[in-house]
Design an enzyme around this catalytic site. Structure first.
Site, PDB file in Angstrom:
ATOM      1  N   GLY A  46       0.782  -1.242   0.000  1.00 35.47           N
ATOM      2  CA  GLY A  46       0.000   0.000   0.000  1.00 35.47           C
ATOM      3  C   GLY A  46       0.807   1.282   0.000  1.00 35.47           C
ATOM      4  O   GLY A  46       0.382   2.284  -0.573  1.00 35.47           O
ATOM      5  N   GLU A 101       4.162   4.087   5.921  1.00 39.65           N
ATOM      6  CA  GLU A 101       2.951   3.262   5.840  1.00 39.65           C
ATOM      7  C   GLU A 101       1.840   4.035   5.132  1.00 39.65           C
ATOM      8  O   GLU A 101       1.801   5.264   5.196  1.00 39.65           O
ATOM      9  CB  GLU A 101       2.466   2.921   7.260  1.00 39.65           C
ATOM     10  CG  GLU A 101       2.634   1.488   7.682  1.00 39.65           C
ATOM     11  CD  GLU A 101       1.818   0.470   6.914  1.00 39.65           C
ATOM     12  OE1 GLU A 101       1.437   0.699   5.761  1.00 39.65           O
ATOM     13  OE2 GLU A 101       1.582  -0.596   7.487  1.00 39.65           O
ATOM     14  N   ASP A 102       0.949   3.303   4.490  1.00 42.71           N
ATOM     15  CA  ASP A 102      -0.168   3.992   3.835  1.00 42.71           C
ATOM     16  C   ASP A 102      -1.282   4.330   4.820  1.00 42.71           C
ATOM     17  O   ASP A 102      -1.842   5.411   4.772  1.00 42.71           O
ATOM     18  CB  ASP A 102      -0.715   3.173   2.654  1.00 42.71           C
ATOM     19  CG  ASP A 102      -1.150   1.777   3.047  1.00 42.71           C
ATOM     20  OD1 ASP A 102      -0.775   1.301   4.147  1.00 42.71           O
ATOM     21  OD2 ASP A 102      -1.874   1.140   2.260  1.00 42.71           O
ATOM     22  N   ASP A 105      -4.882   1.632  10.849  1.00 46.89           N
ATOM     23  CA  ASP A 105      -6.274   1.347  11.188  1.00 46.89           C
ATOM     24  C   ASP A 105      -6.315   0.950  12.667  1.00 46.89           C
ATOM     25  O   ASP A 105      -6.366   1.800  13.545  1.00 46.89           O
ATOM     26  CB  ASP A 105      -6.752   0.223  10.259  1.00 46.89           C
ATOM     27  CG  ASP A 105      -8.258   0.186  10.124  1.00 46.89           C
ATOM     28  OD1 ASP A 105      -8.939   0.304  11.150  1.00 46.89           O
ATOM     29  OD2 ASP A 105      -8.754   0.026   9.005  1.00 46.89           O
ATOM     30  N   LYS A 133      -6.335   6.588  11.103  1.00 50.51           N
ATOM     31  CA  LYS A 133      -7.726   6.459  11.571  1.00 50.51           C
ATOM     32  C   LYS A 133      -7.733   6.419  13.094  1.00 50.51           C
ATOM     33  O   LYS A 133      -7.795   5.332  13.682  1.00 50.51           O
ATOM     34  CB  LYS A 133      -8.346   5.155  11.049  1.00 50.51           C
ATOM     35  CG  LYS A 133      -8.744   5.152   9.598  1.00 50.51           C
ATOM     36  CD  LYS A 133      -9.498   3.859   9.272  1.00 50.51           C
ATOM     37  CE  LYS A 133     -10.127   3.921   7.899  1.00 50.51           C
ATOM     38  NZ  LYS A 133     -10.856   2.675   7.580  1.00 50.51           N
ATOM     39  N   PHE A 154     -14.240   3.620   3.974  1.00 49.90           N
ATOM     40  CA  PHE A 154     -13.371   2.654   3.283  1.00 49.90           C
ATOM     41  C   PHE A 154     -12.566   3.408   2.227  1.00 49.90           C
ATOM     42  O   PHE A 154     -13.053   3.667   1.125  1.00 49.90           O
ATOM     43  CB  PHE A 154     -14.226   1.553   2.647  1.00 49.90           C
ATOM     44  CG  PHE A 154     -13.453   0.298   2.342  1.00 49.90           C
ATOM     45  CD1 PHE A 154     -12.240   0.332   1.677  1.00 49.90           C
ATOM     46  CD2 PHE A 154     -13.959  -0.941   2.732  1.00 49.90           C
ATOM     47  CE1 PHE A 154     -11.535  -0.820   1.403  1.00 49.90           C
ATOM     48  CE2 PHE A 154     -13.258  -2.104   2.467  1.00 49.90           C
ATOM     49  CZ  PHE A 154     -12.045  -2.038   1.795  1.00 49.90           C
ATOM     50  N   ASP A 161      -5.909  -0.513  -1.443  1.00 54.36           N
ATOM     51  CA  ASP A 161      -6.700  -1.424  -2.265  1.00 54.36           C
ATOM     52  C   ASP A 161      -8.003  -1.850  -1.610  1.00 54.36           C
ATOM     53  O   ASP A 161      -8.197  -1.697  -0.408  1.00 54.36           O
ATOM     54  CB  ASP A 161      -5.889  -2.689  -2.558  1.00 54.36           C
ATOM     55  CG  ASP A 161      -5.795  -3.603  -1.331  1.00 54.36           C
ATOM     56  OD1 ASP A 161      -5.456  -3.097  -0.250  1.00 54.36           O
ATOM     57  OD2 ASP A 161      -6.077  -4.807  -1.459  1.00 54.36           O
ATOM     58  N   ARG A 167      -5.525   0.327  -6.494  1.00 55.50           N
ATOM     59  CA  ARG A 167      -4.292   0.940  -6.015  1.00 55.50           C
ATOM     60  C   ARG A 167      -3.789   2.014  -6.979  1.00 55.50           C
ATOM     61  O   ARG A 167      -3.081   2.928  -6.585  1.00 55.50           O
ATOM     62  CB  ARG A 167      -3.182  -0.119  -5.857  1.00 55.50           C
ATOM     63  CG  ARG A 167      -3.433  -1.167  -4.790  1.00 55.50           C
ATOM     64  CD  ARG A 167      -2.150  -1.950  -4.539  1.00 55.50           C
ATOM     65  NE  ARG A 167      -2.375  -3.232  -3.891  1.00 55.50           N
ATOM     66  CZ  ARG A 167      -2.422  -3.408  -2.570  1.00 55.50           C
ATOM     67  NH1 ARG A 167      -2.314  -2.375  -1.761  1.00 55.50           N
ATOM     68  NH2 ARG A 167      -2.600  -4.611  -2.063  1.00 55.50           N
TER      69      ARG A 167
HETATM   70  C1  PRP Z   1      -2.899  -2.544   5.407  1.00 54.52           C
HETATM   71  C2  PRP Z   1      -2.043  -1.303   5.604  1.00 54.52           C
HETATM   72  C3  PRP Z   1      -1.412  -1.530   6.929  1.00 54.52           C
HETATM   73  C4  PRP Z   1      -2.452  -2.316   7.687  1.00 54.52           C
HETATM   74  C5  PRP Z   1      -3.218  -1.381   8.559  1.00 54.52           C
HETATM   75  O1  PRP Z   1      -2.106  -3.515   4.848  1.00 54.52           O
HETATM   76  O2  PRP Z   1      -1.093  -1.157   4.585  1.00 54.52           O
HETATM   77  O3  PRP Z   1      -0.210  -2.269   6.828  1.00 54.52           O
HETATM   78  O4  PRP Z   1      -3.329  -2.899   6.724  1.00 54.52           O
HETATM   79  O5  PRP Z   1      -4.125  -2.057   9.363  1.00 54.52           O
HETATM   80  P1  PRP Z   1      -3.982  -2.145  10.933  1.00 54.52           P
HETATM   81  O6  PRP Z   1      -3.610  -0.796  11.465  1.00 54.52           O
HETATM   82  O7  PRP Z   1      -5.369  -2.561  11.378  1.00 54.52           O
HETATM   83  O8  PRP Z   1      -2.964  -3.201  11.285  1.00 54.52           O
HETATM   84  P2  PRP Z   1      -2.645  -4.780   4.052  1.00 54.52           P
HETATM   85  O9  PRP Z   1      -2.485  -5.969   4.925  1.00 54.52           O
HETATM   86  O10 PRP Z   1      -4.030  -4.516   3.535  1.00 54.52           O
HETATM   87  O11 PRP Z   1      -1.599  -4.910   2.878  1.00 54.52           O
HETATM   88  P3  PRP Z   1      -1.319  -3.984   1.597  1.00 54.52           P
HETATM   89  O12 PRP Z   1      -0.542  -2.780   2.077  1.00 54.52           O
HETATM   90  O13 PRP Z   1      -0.496  -4.869   0.713  1.00 54.52           O
HETATM   91  O14 PRP Z   1      -2.640  -3.589   0.985  1.00 54.52           O
END
Ligand code: PRP
Length: 181
Positions: A46, A101-102, A105, A133, A154, A161, A167
């Site tokens: 991400g 990081e993107d 959450d 968030k 969302f 994604d 993406r």
């Molecule tokens: C997403 C995002 C963070 C994580 C955030 O990754 O990039 O790494 O989830 O969620 P959290 O704070 O609840 O832990 P994802 O697993 O979707 O992988 P991606 O970056 O390849 O889309």
């Protein structure tokens, strides 16, 4: 207009807004990390677009590396236990690390990554996240530089994604509920 746009209920941050915000963060990091040659560690997938634009917004010498972790399944969500799919190649002992990081959450992924990288004894670790968030955090996670705080919508696009799609949207939008429910 992209055919993906019909799946969006709104645009959260357009290209200009994202570019300007990243320019400001890059300028700030360039001042704070002057003469420190930081290592930017991009968490795949991400954060890939964010890294590319952030590093170009920085005007100081720096290095980059990549890390990939597995998403935890719903069953292990509360534990935040993840697996490392791709580790960093750089020796970060004594280095100044910025995790890129993107989105934060629950905060469990980022918290795990911070703890993991701390074991390598870097000189410092900070985190730079495009979207935060705050209401969704399940733990007190270290978020140092933030692009934008968002609610519980969302968010997709600009690296983010849904089922691996969207993406490549150059902006960040909100996915229509009917697409994922
Ligand atoms: C997403 C995002 C963070 C994580 C955030 O990754 O990039 O790494 O989830 O969620 P959290 O704070 O609840 O832990 P994802 O697993 O979707 O992988 P991606 O970056 O390849 O889309």
């Amino acid at each position: 207009m992209s055919e993906m746009n019909q799946d969006l209920s709104a645009i959260l941050f357009d290209e200009n807004t994202i570019r300007n915000r990243i320019f400001d963060i890059g300028a700030q990091l360039s001042i704070e990390y002057k003469d420190k040659c930081p290592v930017l560690i991009c968490i795949l997938k991400g954060a890939s677009l964010f890294l590319c634009d952030l590093m170009r917004a920085m005007t100081i010498p720096l290095e980059i590396d990549f890390m990939s972790i597995s998403s935890y399944g719903s069953g292990t969500k509360s534990t935040g236990v993840v697996q490392i799919r791709k580790d960093i190649d750089t020796d970060i002992h004594g280095r100044h690390v910025i995790i890129v990081e993107d989105i934060v959450d629950s905060g469990l992924s980022l918290n795990y990554i911070i703890d993991y990288l701390k074991n390598h004894n870097p000189a410092s670790i900070k985190t730079c996240v495009l979207l935060n968030k705050p209401e969704a955090h399940k733990i007190d996670v270290q978020v140092d530089y933030v692009g934008f705080d968002v609610g519980n919508e969302f968010a997709i696009g600009y690296g983010l994604d849904y089922a691996e799609k969207y993406r490549n949207l150059p902006f960040i939008g909100i996915l229509k509920e009917e697409v994922y429910s």
